[in-house]
Every structure is written in structure tokens, then in C-alpha cells.
Motif scaffolding. Structure first.
Motif, PDB file in Angstrom:
ATOM      1  N   LEU A  61       0.857  -1.183   0.000  1.00  0.00           N
ATOM      2  CA  LEU A  61       0.000   0.000   0.000  1.00  0.00           C
ATOM      3  C   LEU A  61       0.895   1.236   0.000  1.00  0.00           C
ATOM      4  CD1 LEU A  61      -2.926   1.150   0.340  1.00  0.00           C
ATOM      5  CD2 LEU A  61      -2.544   1.041   2.814  1.00  0.00           C
ATOM      6  N   VAL A  62       0.820   2.012  -1.063  1.00  0.00           N
ATOM      7  CA  VAL A  62       1.682   3.189  -1.184  1.00  0.00           C
ATOM      8  C   VAL A  62       1.127   4.318  -0.320  1.00  0.00           C
ATOM      9  CG1 VAL A  62       2.672   4.886  -2.747  1.00  0.00           C
ATOM     10  CG2 VAL A  62       2.320   2.531  -3.522  1.00  0.00           C
ATOM     11  N   PRO A  63       1.912   4.813   0.666  1.00  0.00           N
ATOM     12  CA  PRO A  63       1.413   5.911   1.503  1.00  0.00           C
ATOM     13  C   PRO A  63       1.093   7.137   0.655  1.00  0.00           C
ATOM     14  CG  PRO A  63       3.408   4.943   2.440  1.00  0.00           C
ATOM     15  CD  PRO A  63       3.260   4.384   1.062  1.00  0.00           C
ATOM     16  N   GLY A  64       0.032   7.827   1.047  1.00  0.00           N
ATOM     17  CA  GLY A  64      -0.353   9.036   0.333  1.00  0.00           C
ATOM     18  C   GLY A  64      -1.536   9.686   1.000  1.00  0.00           C
ATOM     19  N   ALA A  65      -1.860  10.895   0.559  1.00  0.00           N
ATOM     20  CA  ALA A  65      -2.930  11.664   1.196  1.00  0.00           C
ATOM     21  C   ALA A  65      -4.276  10.958   1.095  1.00  0.00           C
ATOM     22  CB  ALA A  65      -3.008  13.049   0.562  1.00  0.00           C
ATOM     23  N   GLU A  66      -4.429  10.138   0.054  1.00  0.00           N
ATOM     24  CA  GLU A  66      -5.716   9.482  -0.154  1.00  0.00           C
ATOM     25  C   GLU A  66      -5.861   8.183   0.643  1.00  0.00           C
ATOM     26  OE1 GLU A  66      -2.800   7.578  -2.801  1.00  0.00           O
ATOM     27  OE2 GLU A  66      -3.260   9.637  -2.190  1.00  0.00           O
ATOM     28  N   VAL A  67      -4.795   7.720   1.263  1.00  0.00           N
ATOM     29  CA  VAL A  67      -4.827   6.461   2.012  1.00  0.00           C
ATOM     30  C   VAL A  67      -5.436   6.700   3.388  1.00  0.00           C
ATOM     31  CG1 VAL A  67      -3.435   4.638   3.054  1.00  0.00           C
ATOM     32  CG2 VAL A  67      -2.875   5.493   0.771  1.00  0.00           C
ATOM     33  N   THR A  68      -6.409   5.878   3.750  1.00  0.00           N
ATOM     34  CA  THR A  68      -7.112   6.018   5.022  1.00  0.00           C
ATOM     35  C   THR A  68      -6.689   4.933   6.010  1.00  0.00           C
ATOM     36  OG1 THR A  68      -8.955   4.577   4.408  1.00  0.00           O
ATOM     37  CG2 THR A  68      -9.099   6.917   3.745  1.00  0.00           C
ATOM     38  N   VAL A  69      -7.104   5.103   7.239  1.00  0.00           N
ATOM     39  CA  VAL A  69      -6.842   4.085   8.256  1.00  0.00           C
ATOM     40  C   VAL A  69      -7.527   2.781   7.879  1.00  0.00           C
ATOM     41  CG1 VAL A  69      -7.230   3.464  10.666  1.00  0.00           C
ATOM     42  CG2 VAL A  69      -6.438   5.769  10.088  1.00  0.00           C
ATOM     43  N   ASP A  70      -8.702   2.846   7.286  1.00  0.00           N
ATOM     44  CA  ASP A  70      -9.375   1.624   6.840  1.00  0.00           C
ATOM     45  C   ASP A  70      -8.573   0.917   5.753  1.00  0.00           C
ATOM     46  OD1 ASP A  70     -11.562   1.726   8.546  1.00  0.00           O
ATOM     47  OD2 ASP A  70     -12.720   3.010   7.203  1.00  0.00           O
ATOM     48  N   ASP A  71      -7.921   1.688   4.885  1.00  0.00           N
ATOM     49  CA  ASP A  71      -7.063   1.075   3.866  1.00  0.00           C
ATOM     50  C   ASP A  71      -5.905   0.328   4.528  1.00  0.00           C
ATOM     51  OD1 ASP A  71      -8.559   2.144   1.717  1.00  0.00           O
ATOM     52  OD2 ASP A  71      -7.384   4.012   1.731  1.00  0.00           O
ATOM     53  N   VAL A  72      -5.361   0.908   5.581  1.00  0.00           N
ATOM     54  CA  VAL A  72      -4.267   0.263   6.311  1.00  0.00           C
ATOM     55  C   VAL A  72      -4.746  -1.047   6.924  1.00  0.00           C
ATOM     56  CG1 VAL A  72      -2.723   0.483   8.299  1.00  0.00           C
ATOM     57  CG2 VAL A  72      -3.066   2.432   6.766  1.00  0.00           C
ATOM     58  N   ALA A  76      -1.305   8.011   7.586  1.00  0.00           N
ATOM     59  CA  ALA A  76      -2.777   8.109   7.627  1.00  0.00           C
ATOM     60  C   ALA A  76      -3.311   8.470   9.005  1.00  0.00           C
ATOM     61  CB  ALA A  76      -3.396   6.795   7.169  1.00  0.00           C
ATOM     62  N   ALA A  77      -2.610   8.066  10.066  1.00  0.00           N
ATOM     63  CA  ALA A  77      -3.133   8.254  11.418  1.00  0.00           C
ATOM     64  C   ALA A  77      -3.113   9.728  11.816  1.00  0.00           C
ATOM     65  CB  ALA A  77      -2.312   7.437  12.412  1.00  0.00           C
ATOM     66  N   LYS A  78      -4.177  10.145  12.461  1.00  0.00           N
ATOM     67  CA  LYS A  78      -4.277  11.523  12.963  1.00  0.00           C
ATOM     68  C   LYS A  78      -4.080  11.590  14.470  1.00  0.00           C
ATOM     69  CE  LYS A  78      -5.342  13.249   8.894  1.00  0.00           C
ATOM     70  NZ  LYS A  78      -5.103  12.014   8.103  1.00  0.00           N
ATOM     71  N   THR A  79      -4.411  10.505  15.167  1.00  0.00           N
ATOM     72  CA  THR A  79      -4.328  10.464  16.623  1.00  0.00           C
ATOM     73  C   THR A  79      -3.866   9.077  17.058  1.00  0.00           C
ATOM     74  OG1 THR A  79      -6.589   9.635  16.948  1.00  0.00           O
ATOM     75  CG2 THR A  79      -6.303  12.039  16.770  1.00  0.00           C
ATOM     76  N   PRO A  80      -3.429   8.923  18.306  1.00  0.00           N
ATOM     77  CA  PRO A  80      -3.098   7.584  18.803  1.00  0.00           C
ATOM     78  C   PRO A  80      -4.261   6.603  18.705  1.00  0.00           C
ATOM     79  CG  PRO A  80      -2.210   9.262  20.273  1.00  0.00           C
ATOM     80  CD  PRO A  80      -3.081   9.981  19.284  1.00  0.00           C
ATOM     81  N   GLU A  81      -5.490   7.113  18.774  1.00  0.00           N
ATOM     82  CA  GLU A  81      -6.654   6.237  18.695  1.00  0.00           C
ATOM     83  C   GLU A  81      -6.723   5.509  17.354  1.00  0.00           C
ATOM     84  OE1 GLU A  81      -6.701   9.322  20.031  1.00  0.00           O
ATOM     85  OE2 GLU A  81      -6.847   8.499  22.074  1.00  0.00           O
ATOM     86  N   ASP A  82      -6.159   6.097  16.310  1.00  0.00           N
ATOM     87  CA  ASP A  82      -6.118   5.412  15.017  1.00  0.00           C
ATOM     88  C   ASP A  82      -5.255   4.156  15.097  1.00  0.00           C
ATOM     89  OD1 ASP A  82      -7.820   7.145  13.616  1.00  0.00           O
ATOM     90  OD2 ASP A  82      -6.177   8.537  13.182  1.00  0.00           O
ATOM     91  N   TYR A  83      -4.150   4.231  15.842  1.00  0.00           N
ATOM     92  CA  TYR A  83      -3.307   3.051  16.042  1.00  0.00           C
ATOM     93  C   TYR A  83      -4.060   1.997  16.839  1.00  0.00           C
ATOM     94  CZ  TYR A  83       0.719   5.700  14.342  1.00  0.00           C
ATOM     95  OH  TYR A  83       1.590   6.426  13.556  1.00  0.00           O
TER      96      TYR A  83
END
Length: 390
Positions: A126-137, A166-173
Motif C-alpha cells: 500500500l503506497v502511503p499518500g494523502a488518499e490512504v485512510t486508516v481503513d485502507d491500512v 494516515a493516522a491523525k491520533t493515537p486512537e487510530d493506532y
């Protein structure tokens, strides 16, 4: 007759160096192992030097030698951590190549009852980029986990460059790890790889402060303790590893990934110890096996006597830029006759200087990990000759 070789030095000159040490005795491959630590070696790959390809971009493997190296580690009582950064994952080895590597290694492991193996999963397709979301991860991790578990393999959940982006906060992890751990068929080893190994992982767990990041990681592990075999941290800080080790719930292992301080961390203290999942064990496998056997027999002084001289070698191999440590690992494999050439994926044999490789040779002699000094001297001469050192 003394073995002498001309080696370049850090002053820009050439000096005579005489091999000073006999190699450590080879461990008895037929003897039962009595380790009291779980020990994985992250293993490198051997490329096919005769492939007509583009070495910087293509992947051509020598499967016979690559898998033979895994058997070499198993013969020494070490486990194999497959398709990790030591195998140049993300630096020459992509997911397509990793799948073939995992397939071959798991098939080889099934041929012997003593083979301990776990396989790295990530999101490197999965190529990191602005369009990649946490769900994609999440979906990317799920795809790789499904592949490994479909072959009967156990998982090492590697850190994700795409998740950092993609993560914005620790909660995303928390959301990502919660999802993957809940679905895992068997307990997983987590891997926290520091930015010194991969700058793209700076700020993992949602903070550039390692202690704040540790809070997030520990909470995830302790919440899912029944699904976590252990955690490997590679921060090159004994203090941070010990701090984290003491916060883990009973039953969750700390696997040291500290290639600077592994001896003291494996030996442990009155409040616990670390197991091992180390890239340096690829390079010093016989020494690691002998030392772990001594530790298992209660001979801590002998454990340190064997391992302590390998630490300066490891610190040199893993010196900054640390991500180029694979070059030293493969070079030592070549010196020791475990492969017939010093070529790597992505042309990474060029990532270290001749002066660096010469010092590696000296330190390997001091650590007594040159399997056959005559062979090592001849192969060192070949590499120096290509570099213009006659």
C-alpha cells in the motif's frame, strides 16, 4: 603461519592486519538445545548473481542458498523471523517477493519438527499518500495476515509506513491493532521499529516522544494480552526497553531488538529479562547459540564471555545510517562461506564503504566469528581488489 592482509583504515591509508583469533568452536548440531530464552534471528536473503535483470529494481533470488541459510539457523537452535527488515523488506524486498520468501520458508519449516518460524506482515503493498485512510491500512494488514495464516504461519505485525501517514491520533493506532489482533488465529509478535532503522516510521504510535508512544503501545498489548505472544522493540535504548518490559502483563514476552545492548538485556536483572528477535543473530549465529546454551545451563559468566566481544561488531554493523546494517550482515555471510558472492537486492552491497567493511573484518576476528579465517581472508582480498586495494 600467520594470516596477514592489507586493510584500508580510517586515515585513508593501508595497513597490515594479522588475524589474531581462532574461531569459536562450532556448536554440535546433533545436541539437544537447552535455551531458557526464545531466540529468533531475522534472516537475510541471497540473490541470484547470474540473473539478467536490473539489480536496483528487480528481485531475483537464489532460493537454494536462501533456504539453506534458514536450515543453518534452525540447526543452531535459533528461530527464523522471516521477511523482516533484515531480509531488506521495504529496501529491495517488496510484498510480491516477500510472499514467495514466506512460502518457501514455511514449506521448509514443515520438513523439520524443531523449526521455529514467524513471518512479518505489514502494509508495504500500500503506497502511503494523502488518499490512504486508516481503513485502507487495516485492509492491507488483513490481506497479508490472511496470506501467512493461510499457509499455516504465525504473524509478526510489523510497523506500517502507511499508518504513520494516515493516522491523525493515537486512537487510530488503537483501532488498527485492535482489529488485527482480534482476528489473529494465534498470538502475534508486535514490532516497534524505531526511526533510526526507518525514518518513515518517526512518530509511530502517534508521538515522537518514545515514552508517550510507549503508553499507547503498552495499553494495546495489555488489552489484548491473550492475542500477543510478545513485542519486539528496536529503539537502541536499553533503558526504554527495560522500562517497557516491566510494564507488560505476565505472559507477554519482551523480544529485544536492541542490536547495541542485547547481551545485558537477554541476561536480564532481578526483575526480568528479554527474549531475542535480532538481526545481528544472522551474522553471529554460532556465537549466539553457544552463549544461549551457557545461559540456559546457568553459566552467566560464560554467556557474557562469548557474547561480549560480538557487541562492538554489532555496534559497527548497525552504526548510522542504521538502515544500511543489512550490508554488513550479508558481507559477513559471504566472508564465512555461507554464500558465494557479495551481491544484494537493490545493489545494497554498495551502501557501506571499504573502510567500513575492513573494520567489520577486524571486529569479526576479535569476536571469533570468522568461521574459517583462511577463507575469510581470501574473500576479503577479492572485495578489496574490486575496490582498487591490491
Amino acid at each position: 603461519m600467520p594470516l596477514t592482509i592489507k586493510l584500508p583504515n580510517s586515515s585513508g591509508g593501508i595497513e597490515n592486519y594479522t588475524v589474531a583469533n581462532m574461531p569459536l568452536p562450532a556448536p554440535d548440531k546433533t545436541a539437544p538445545r537447552s535455551f531458557n530464552r526464545v531466540a529468533y534471528s531475522a534472516a537475510h536473503v541471497v540473490v541470484n548473481p547470474l540473473a539478467d535483470d536490473n539489480p536496483w529494481v528487480d528481485q531475483s533470488f537464489d532460493w537454494e542458498r536462501t533456504i539453506a541459510f534458514r536450515h543453518y539457523l534452525w540447526d543452531l537452535g535459533l528461530g527464523v523471523a522471516e521477511a523482516m527488515d533484515t531480509a531488506q523488506r521495504g529496501m529491495g524486498l517488496n510484498w510480491a517477493g516477500a510472499k514467495e520468501l514466506i512460502r518457501h520458508s514455511l514449506a521448509a519449516a514443515k520438513s523439520r519438527p524443531d523449526a521455529l518460524i514467524a513471518c512479518g506482515i505489514g502494509t508495504d503493498h500500500l503506497v502511503p499518500g494523502a488518499e490512504v485512510t486508516v481503513d485502507d491500512v487495516i485492509q492491507a494488514y488483513e490481506e497479508q495476515a490472511e496470506f501467512v495464516e493461510g499457509l499455516g504461519g504465525r504473524l509478526i505485525m510489523m510497523a506500517s509506513r502507511a499508518l504513520v501517514a494516515a493516522a491523525k491520533t493515537p486512537e487510530d493506532y488503537v483501532r488498527v491493532y485492535d482489529r488485527i489482533l482480534r482476528q489473529a488465529k494465534e498470538p502475534v509478535i508486535l514490532h516497534w521499529l524505531g526511526e533510526m532503522f526507518d525514518p518513515a516510521l518517526d512518530g509511530y504510535w502517534g508521538s515522537r516522544d518514545h515514552l508517550a508512544a510507549m503508553d499507547v503501545c503498552v495499553d494495546i498489548i495489555n488489552l489484548h494480552a491473550e492475542k500477543v505472544d510478545g513485542v519486539k522493540i528496536s529503539l537502541l535504548s536499553a533503558e526504554k526497553e527495560i522500562t517497557m518490559r516491566r510494564r507488560l502483563v505476565p505472559g507477554v514476552r519482551m523480544y529485544t531488538g536492541d542490536d547495541f545492548n542485547y547481551a545485558e538485556l537477554i541476561a536480564g536483572d532481578e526483575r526480568g529479562y528479554s527474549h531475542a528477535l535480532l538481526g545481528i543473530f544472522d551474522a553471529i549465529a554460532p556465537a549466539a547459540s553457544l552463549a544461549l546454551a551457557e545461559l540456559g545451563a546457568g553459566n552467566q559468566a560464560e554467556f557474557y564471555e562469548i557474547l561480549a566481544p560480538t557487541v562492538p561488531l554489532s555496534r559497527h554493523i548497525f552504526k548510522a545510517p542504521t538502515r544500511f546494517y543489512k550490508t554488513g550482515v550479508v558481507f559477513l555471510s559471504y566472508l564465512n562461506g555461507l554464500q558465494d558472492h557479495f551481491l544484494m537486492l537493490g545493489g545494497q552491497q554498495s551502501a557501506r564503504s571499504l573502510v567500513h567493511l575492513a573494520e567489520l573484518f577486524r571486529l569479526a576476528d576479535a569476536a571469533r566469528v570468522l568461521h574459517d579465517p583462511e577463507v575469510a581472508v581470501e574473500r576479503m582480498r577479492r572485495v578489496l581488489a574490486v575496490g582498487g586495494v591490491a
